[in-house]
Enzyme design. Structure first.
Site, PDB file in Angstrom:
ATOM      1  N   ASN A 255       8.400   3.757  -5.467  1.00  0.00           N
ATOM      2  CA  ASN A 255       8.122   4.387  -4.252  1.00  0.00           C
ATOM      3  C   ASN A 255       8.386   5.876  -4.199  1.00  0.00           C
ATOM      4  OD1 ASN A 255       7.557   4.972  -1.406  1.00  0.00           O
ATOM      5  ND2 ASN A 255       9.881   5.189  -1.179  1.00  0.00           N
ATOM      6  N   GLU A 256       7.265   6.727  -4.264  1.00  0.00           N
ATOM      7  CA  GLU A 256       7.248   7.992  -4.529  1.00  0.00           C
ATOM      8  C   GLU A 256       8.161   8.842  -5.635  1.00  0.00           C
ATOM      9  OE1 GLU A 256       6.533   8.970   0.255  1.00  0.00           O
ATOM     10  OE2 GLU A 256       8.447   9.158  -0.385  1.00  0.00           O
ATOM     11  N   TYR A 331       2.779  13.655   4.631  1.00  0.00           N
ATOM     12  CA  TYR A 331       3.888  13.895   5.626  1.00  0.00           C
ATOM     13  C   TYR A 331       3.761  15.323   5.901  1.00  0.00           C
ATOM     14  CZ  TYR A 331       4.991   9.018   5.202  1.00  0.00           C
ATOM     15  OH  TYR A 331       4.931   7.733   5.146  1.00  0.00           O
ATOM     16  N   GLU A 364       0.111   6.036   2.251  1.00  0.00           N
ATOM     17  CA  GLU A 364       1.213   6.257   3.243  1.00  0.00           C
ATOM     18  C   GLU A 364       0.865   7.542   4.072  1.00  0.00           C
ATOM     19  OE1 GLU A 364       5.473   6.732   2.846  1.00  0.00           O
ATOM     20  OE2 GLU A 364       5.532   5.137   1.091  1.00  0.00           O
ATOM     21  N   TRP A 394       1.988   4.451   7.653  1.00  0.00           N
ATOM     22  CA  TRP A 394       3.367   4.072   7.601  1.00  0.00           C
ATOM     23  C   TRP A 394       3.927   4.460   9.161  1.00  0.00           C
ATOM     24  CZ3 TRP A 394       6.903   2.944   3.916  1.00  0.00           C
ATOM     25  CH2 TRP A 394       8.171   2.981   4.404  1.00  0.00           C
TER      26      TRP A 394
END
Length: 433
Positions: A255-256, A331, A364, A394
């Protein structure tokens, strides 16, 4: 998102005289080194992949530790004994799209980090019933839960790193929780992305490995042979359980993953080596990285996310043969860019994937408020962008037997007004293309 150990040495490169620990050393069309550095031996995995593993020419075994509850059992297993999956009706990349159950299209979905931590099977079934009824086909879940000390009874954990030993919990509050999710998804036609470690400290992350095996930086994590061995032991344990499952959409490296300030070769070598290892275990399921999409020149406006500061090169990593599709996240609130900028981010990644001839998954995206006004335009851009084959917001929210799931500000709850715009109307827009 969700921010709050084997050890690997980077590959020495195709032109090097010898491959490093756990590096590739043979296989069809392999043009690199065919011998290994001292202390490692080249072991045949399959016709297209051989790997440098610890030992001499007469030894090719590794030690695995698993636990079914409080009891630890140690066994010796020959390297890479995973059987080839028997089914070929698995999700796949088809040009710039995905194919699921024989249908090639654009697919929508969501993220649920928490579903694999639920201890009530009825709650798991409820959530997946709701997801299936929404028309979503893909759900991304956490396939990791790393700890350094064993939690109290009834607490879920998947892998313990303590005293230099990796212990995998296959018991009721261990990988059997993943079993429940995969089984439920199979019955409902939901496809899962399962990742193996977290860049962030939530659920242990890479820090849990560093705490147990030594090291202090992300570079240490990606380049430590001990850490990468534990990581691969865990990967194999998970793949062994689900290698024949049609519910697996893809195996995801992390994850990331990031490596701030690192040369991009650190992550490139780790991605190439790890994805090849996964393909040697399971050549039929897809493999992806799980990165945020950092490091891209094409279409760049010079802002931080397009830079290579986090050690990632999106185009180079996407070009790795054993990576089936690209992933990118969004984001703006955390990255210091505007919400409208998100449309540029989506378009440029779609274009990069089109250039590579592989689909992109908008894996996401989220905002802390005004979800419909901010995120629906991103969805619309993604659906209309060449190279983007699906999107997962997300995150999914629901009401369980214990109450509502965690709201991190980005959560879209099943049946809410925001669910209508982000899910129901989004599915209608996809169908109307």
């Amino acid at each position: 998102m969700k921010r709050q150990a084997l050890t690997l040495i980077p590959l020495l490169g195709a032109a090097a005289a010898q491959s490093g620990p756990y590096g590739q050393c043979g296989g069809n069309d392999w043009s690199g080194a065919t011998t290994c550095v001292s202390g490692y031996v080249c072991v045949y995995q399959n016709e297209w992949y051989s790997q440098c593993v610890p030992g001499t020419a007469t030894s090719s075994s590794t030690t695995l530790t698993t636990t079914t509850s409080a009891t630890t059992r140690t066994t010796t297993t020959t390297t890479s004994t995973t059987s080839v999956p028997s089914s070929t009706n698995f999700p796949s990349a088809s040009g710039l799209n995905f194919t699921i159950d024989g249908v090639t299209d654009y697919f929508a979905g969501s993220n649920s980090y928490w579903i694999s931590m639920l201890t009530n099977d009825a709650d798991v079934d409820l959530v997946l019933d709701h997801i299936a009824s929404s028309g979503h086909k893909i759900l991304r879940i956490w396939g990791f839960n790393d700890v350094n000390t064993e939690p109290s009874t009834g607490q879920v954990w998947f892998q313990k790193h303590q005293g230099g030993v990796s212990t995998i919990n296959t018991g009721q509050y261990g990988l059997q929780r993943l079993d429940a999710v995969v089984s439920s998804a199979e019955k409902r036609g939901i496809k899962l992305i399962i990742n193996f470690v977290n860049n962030w400290d939530d659920y242990g992350g890479m820090s849990a490995y560093l705490n147990a095996y030594g090291g202090s930086t992300k570079t240490d994590w990606y380049t430590s042979a001990t850490i990468q061995a534990a990581y691969r032991t865990y990967i194999k344990a998970v793949i062994d359980r689900f290698i024949d499952s049609p519910a697996i959409f893809a195996w995801e490296l992390a994850n990331e993953p990031r490596c701030n300030g690192c040369d991009t070769s650190i992550l490139y070598d780790w991605i190439a080596d790890t994805s090849a290892y996964i393909k040697s275990l399971d050549p039929l399921h897809m493999v992806c990285i799980g990165d945020e999409g950092f490091g891209l020149d094409e279409g760049s406006d010079g802002s931080y996310p397009f830079s290579y500061n986090e050690g990632l090169d999106f185009a180079a990593n996407l070009a790795i043969d054993t990576i089936d599709f690209g992933t990118f996240h969004l984001y703006p609130g955390s990255w210091g860019v505007s919400y409208d900028w998100g449309n540029l981010w989506a378009i440029t990644h779609g274009a990069a994937c089109a250039t590579a001839g592989k689909p992109c998954l908008f894996e996401e995206y989220g905002a802390p408020s005004d979800h419909c006004a901010i995120e629906v335009p991103w969805q619309t851009t993604a659906v209309s962008s060449t190279g983007i084959a699906g999107d997962l917001f997300w995150q999914w929210g629901d009401t369980l037997s214990t109450g509502q799931t965690h709201n991190d500000g980005n959560t879209i709850y099943y049946g809410s007004d925001e669910y209508t715009c982000m899910v129901t109307e989004h599915m209608e827009r996809i169908a109307a293309r």
